[in-house]
Write a protein that holds these residues in place. Structure first.
Motif, PDB file in Angstrom:
ATOM      1  N   SER A 177       9.660  25.026   8.367  1.00  0.00           N
ATOM      2  CA  SER A 177       8.267  25.614   8.324  1.00  0.00           C
ATOM      3  C   SER A 177       7.629  26.034   9.520  1.00  0.00           C
ATOM      4  N   SER A 178       7.716  25.246  10.651  1.00  0.00           N
ATOM      5  CA  SER A 178       7.203  25.521  11.963  1.00  0.00           C
ATOM      6  C   SER A 178       7.975  26.435  12.690  1.00  0.00           C
ATOM      7  N   ASP A 179       9.443  26.344  12.593  1.00  0.00           N
ATOM      8  CA  ASP A 179      10.337  27.266  13.180  1.00  0.00           C
ATOM      9  C   ASP A 179       9.980  28.698  12.424  1.00  0.00           C
ATOM     10  N   ASP A 180       9.797  28.978  11.147  1.00  0.00           N
ATOM     11  CA  ASP A 180       9.711  30.146  10.544  1.00  0.00           C
ATOM     12  C   ASP A 180       8.486  30.658  10.997  1.00  0.00           C
ATOM     13  N   MET A 181       7.258  29.849  11.191  1.00  0.00           N
ATOM     14  CA  MET A 181       6.094  30.278  11.850  1.00  0.00           C
ATOM     15  C   MET A 181       6.217  30.855  13.006  1.00  0.00           C
ATOM     16  N   ARG A 182       7.139  30.064  14.043  1.00  0.00           N
ATOM     17  CA  ARG A 182       7.137  30.761  15.239  1.00  0.00           C
ATOM     18  C   ARG A 182       8.042  32.101  15.218  1.00  0.00           C
ATOM     19  N   LYS A 183       8.900  32.343  14.368  1.00  0.00           N
ATOM     20  CA  LYS A 183       9.794  33.349  14.321  1.00  0.00           C
ATOM     21  C   LYS A 183       8.819  34.557  13.809  1.00  0.00           C
ATOM     22  N   VAL A 184       8.082  34.246  12.951  1.00  0.00           N
ATOM     23  CA  VAL A 184       7.178  35.395  12.562  1.00  0.00           C
ATOM     24  C   VAL A 184       5.955  35.573  13.418  1.00  0.00           C
ATOM     25  N   GLN A 185       5.654  34.818  14.451  1.00  0.00           N
ATOM     26  CA  GLN A 185       4.787  35.133  15.379  1.00  0.00           C
ATOM     27  C   GLN A 185       5.400  35.876  16.568  1.00  0.00           C
ATOM     28  N   ARG A 186       6.723  35.546  16.815  1.00  0.00           N
ATOM     29  CA  ARG A 186       7.464  36.037  17.725  1.00  0.00           C
ATOM     30  C   ARG A 186       7.852  37.498  17.410  1.00  0.00           C
ATOM     31  N   ARG A 187       8.116  37.915  16.023  1.00  0.00           N
ATOM     32  CA  ARG A 187       8.327  39.042  15.672  1.00  0.00           C
ATOM     33  C   ARG A 187       7.163  40.106  15.483  1.00  0.00           C
ATOM     34  N   GLU A 188       5.954  39.311  15.213  1.00  0.00           N
ATOM     35  CA  GLU A 188       4.938  40.251  15.490  1.00  0.00           C
ATOM     36  C   GLU A 188       4.295  40.601  16.611  1.00  0.00           C
ATOM     37  N   LYS A 189       4.549  39.731  17.703  1.00  0.00           N
ATOM     38  CA  LYS A 189       4.332  39.712  19.211  1.00  0.00           C
ATOM     39  C   LYS A 189       5.302  40.995  19.605  1.00  0.00           C
ATOM     40  N   ASN A 190       6.524  41.034  19.182  1.00  0.00           N
ATOM     41  CA  ASN A 190       7.587  42.106  19.749  1.00  0.00           C
ATOM     42  C   ASN A 190       7.343  43.110  19.180  1.00  0.00           C
ATOM     43  N   ARG A 191       6.720  43.458  17.918  1.00  0.00           N
ATOM     44  CA  ARG A 191       6.384  44.404  17.317  1.00  0.00           C
ATOM     45  C   ARG A 191       5.319  45.119  17.843  1.00  0.00           C
ATOM     46  N   ILE A 192       4.326  44.333  18.330  1.00  0.00           N
ATOM     47  CA  ILE A 192       3.346  45.017  19.129  1.00  0.00           C
ATOM     48  C   ILE A 192       3.491  45.565  20.534  1.00  0.00           C
ATOM     49  N   ALA A 193       4.364  44.719  21.104  1.00  0.00           N
ATOM     50  CA  ALA A 193       4.980  45.088  22.456  1.00  0.00           C
ATOM     51  C   ALA A 193       5.750  46.380  22.291  1.00  0.00           C
ATOM     52  N   ALA A 194       6.575  46.545  21.266  1.00  0.00           N
ATOM     53  CA  ALA A 194       7.331  47.608  21.120  1.00  0.00           C
ATOM     54  C   ALA A 194       6.376  48.828  20.931  1.00  0.00           C
ATOM     55  N   GLN A 195       5.524  48.657  19.949  1.00  0.00           N
ATOM     56  CA  GLN A 195       4.233  49.919  19.590  1.00  0.00           C
ATOM     57  C   GLN A 195       3.633  50.288  20.981  1.00  0.00           C
ATOM     58  N   LYS A 196       3.288  49.289  21.709  1.00  0.00           N
ATOM     59  CA  LYS A 196       2.616  49.655  23.023  1.00  0.00           C
ATOM     60  C   LYS A 196       3.503  50.413  23.971  1.00  0.00           C
TER      61      LYS A 196
END
Length: 129
Positions: free
Chosen positions: A27-46
């Motif tokens: 669950s913790s790993d999944d949460m980190r993956k989701v956070q990393r994807r979200e961060k990556n998505r925001i960086a790509a958008q910027k």
């Protein structure tokens, strides 16, 4: 139905405990993956926004340079026409100019006041066309 030993109870407890710990880790790993994807998505958008902004800026700069280029070309054309006009005037003046057609005086004979050459030359009737 009694249990045959306490060891079976303890082994099932350790499996449950291990299973619970493992699910928390996943669950913790999944949460980190989701956070990393979200961060990556925001960086790509910027990054895409920066690229778009840069392209827009270059486009505006290009349009401005094209306008300047067109204005400079018009100025060159105007100055070229002006040069032709003055060259024609000079050529027509040279054939009639008495000052240009007379041989220069000997250096010992040159006695004139400042600007007398220009005043005589400008007031000459052949210069005024």
């Amino acid at each position: 139905m009694p249990h045959s030993s306490d060891s079976s109870d303890s082994s099932s407890f350790s499996q449950a405990s291990s299973s619970s710990s493992s699910s928390k880790q996943e669950s913790s790993d999944d949460m980190r993956k989701v956070q990393r994807r979200e961060k990556n998505r925001i960086a790509a958008q910027k990054s895409r926004q920066r690229q778009t902004q840069k392209a827009d800026t270059l486009h505006l700069e290009s349009e401005d340079l094209e306008r300047q280029n067109a204005a400079l070309r018009r100025e060159i054309k105007q100055l070229t026409e002006e040069l032709k006009h003055f060259s024609t005037m000079l050529n027509s003046h040279e054939t009639h100019c008495s000052i240009l057609n007379t041989p220069p005086p000997a250096p010992s004979e040159v006695l004139y006041t400042p600007f007398s050459f220009h005043q005589t030359h400008i007031s000459s009737p052949c210069f005024q066309h």
